[in-house]
Design a protein around this motif. Sequence first.
Motif, short mmCIF file in Angstrom:
data_model
loop_
_atom_site.label_atom_id
_atom_site.label_comp_id
_atom_site.label_asym_id
_atom_site.label_seq_id
_atom_site.Cartn_x
_atom_site.Cartn_y
_atom_site.Cartn_z
N LYS A 194 -7.94 -21.29 5.18
CA LYS A 194 -7.82 -19.94 4.33
C LYS A 194 -6.54 -19.24 4.53
N ALA A 195 -5.77 -19.66 5.57
CA ALA A 195 -4.42 -18.84 5.95
C ALA A 195 -3.36 -19.75 5.46
N LYS A 196 -3.48 -20.68 4.50
CA LYS A 196 -2.50 -21.71 4.14
C LYS A 196 -1.65 -20.79 3.28
N PRO A 197 -0.02 -20.88 3.79
CA PRO A 197 0.76 -20.25 2.80
C PRO A 197 0.77 -20.84 1.45
N GLN A 198 1.07 -19.98 0.36
CA GLN A 198 1.32 -20.34 -0.92
C GLN A 198 2.44 -21.11 -1.18
N THR A 199 3.40 -21.05 -0.24
CA THR A 199 4.81 -22.00 -0.43
C THR A 199 4.55 -23.22 0.27
N SER A 200 3.47 -23.45 0.83
CA SER A 200 3.18 -24.75 1.54
C SER A 200 3.04 -25.81 0.40
N LYS A 201 3.90 -26.86 0.45
CA LYS A 201 3.67 -27.97 -0.39
C LYS A 201 3.22 -29.23 0.23
N GLY A 202 2.62 -30.07 -0.51
CA GLY A 202 2.05 -31.47 0.06
C GLY A 202 0.82 -31.17 0.85
N LYS A 203 0.50 -32.18 1.77
CA LYS A 203 -0.55 -32.07 2.59
C LYS A 203 -0.44 -31.25 3.69
N TYR A 204 -1.65 -30.26 3.64
CA TYR A 204 -1.60 -29.21 4.46
C TYR A 204 -2.13 -29.79 5.61
N LEU A 205 -3.40 -30.17 5.86
CA LEU A 205 -4.00 -30.59 7.04
C LEU A 205 -3.77 -31.98 7.11
N LYS A 206 -2.86 -32.20 8.33
CA LYS A 206 -2.20 -33.45 8.59
C LYS A 206 -2.99 -34.47 9.70
N ARG A 207 -3.59 -33.61 10.56
CA ARG A 207 -4.15 -34.26 11.82
C ARG A 207 -4.95 -33.12 12.45
N LEU A 208 -6.15 -33.56 13.03
CA LEU A 208 -7.03 -32.78 13.90
C LEU A 208 -7.41 -33.27 15.11
N VAL A 209 -7.16 -32.96 16.32
CA VAL A 209 -7.49 -33.54 17.49
C VAL A 209 -8.29 -32.80 18.31
N VAL A 210 -9.56 -33.39 19.11
CA VAL A 210 -10.22 -32.40 19.73
C VAL A 210 -10.29 -32.91 21.03
N THR A 211 -10.21 -32.22 22.05
CA THR A 211 -10.01 -32.86 23.54
C THR A 211 -11.03 -31.79 24.45
N SER A 212 -11.04 -32.14 25.86
CA SER A 212 -11.59 -31.27 26.64
C SER A 212 -10.53 -31.21 27.89
N VAL A 220 -10.05 -36.65 14.75
CA VAL A 220 -11.23 -36.41 14.05
C VAL A 220 -10.88 -36.46 12.53
N ASP A 221 -11.85 -36.77 11.82
CA ASP A 221 -12.25 -37.00 10.21
C ASP A 221 -12.37 -35.54 9.32
N PHE A 222 -10.99 -34.93 9.04
CA PHE A 222 -11.38 -33.84 8.32
C PHE A 222 -12.57 -33.52 7.66
N ASN A 223 -13.26 -34.75 6.72
CA ASN A 223 -14.12 -34.79 5.97
C ASN A 223 -15.35 -34.14 6.57
N SER A 224 -15.36 -34.37 7.99
CA SER A 224 -16.46 -33.91 8.58
C SER A 224 -16.64 -32.49 9.08
N VAL A 225 -15.51 -31.91 8.97
CA VAL A 225 -15.05 -30.37 9.28
C VAL A 225 -15.03 -29.43 8.48
N THR A 226 -14.24 -29.87 7.37
CA THR A 226 -13.68 -28.63 6.41
C THR A 226 -15.10 -28.24 5.53
N LEU A 227 -15.06 -26.57 5.49
CA LEU A 227 -15.92 -25.92 4.69
C LEU A 227 -15.40 -25.71 3.37
N THR A 228 -14.01 -25.14 3.52
CA THR A 228 -13.11 -24.80 2.37
C THR A 228 -12.39 -25.80 1.79
N ARG A 229 -12.38 -26.28 0.71
CA ARG A 229 -11.70 -27.60 0.23
C ARG A 229 -10.28 -26.76 -0.54
N ILE A 230 -9.26 -27.72 -0.15
CA ILE A 230 -7.80 -27.07 -0.66
C ILE A 230 -7.11 -28.41 -1.40
#
Length: 230
Positions: A194-212, A220-230
Amino acid sequence: MGKKYELVKSKVEVKDLTIEDAIEALKSLKYVKFDETVDIALNLGVDPRKSDQMVRGFVVLPHGTGKTVKVLVFAKGEKQKEATDAGADFVGAEDMIEKIQKGWLDFDKAVATPDVMGAVGKLGKLLGPRGLMPNPKSGSVTFDVAKAVKEIKAGKVDYRVEKAGIIHMPVGKLSFSTTSLVENIKMAVDSVIKAKPQTSKGKYLKRLVVTSTMGPGLKVDFNSVTLTRI
């Protein structure tokens, strides 16, 4: 890296996991006695060097972070009582500013009312580099100090994209249930979307890593995480 870490890392398949599988993997690979913090790293398709592509904000995690946060409120008059009643650990104005100038920094988050920011501003060089400076964009400069304190105590996390285009966020403790961690992570990722800048072009979410804290980084596969579609 130590032998235990390398052993753990060798057991993880190199592929994108669902967020549920990633959390379960971190739990099963735990090898230290203390309760590790779970963090996410989001690689974004933005150029933080451009002011109109800066991504920053905050999210109140539904299950908190598992950490006890010490909150300092800079305020005067009735707002001091309001902050204390809301659970602030330290409250003051010029007295707290002077104390910090002498080297005291025993707090995790700071909130300030707008009318004292002129005085608090002199602490910029001390608090800014440590991420402790109150900021209107994060909701920590406000007359509604009760709300600000309660949100922080409940699990509010501030985030800001780094120069490399990455956002790091703590999302709980490994002792949390998988469901709680998943819900926290989904809320965090949704906030960044939801904080994506309007000027951001191309792929916004490129990679998600979870760690301890002591565990490996799992993609992590973004399809298993995202609630808001962009």
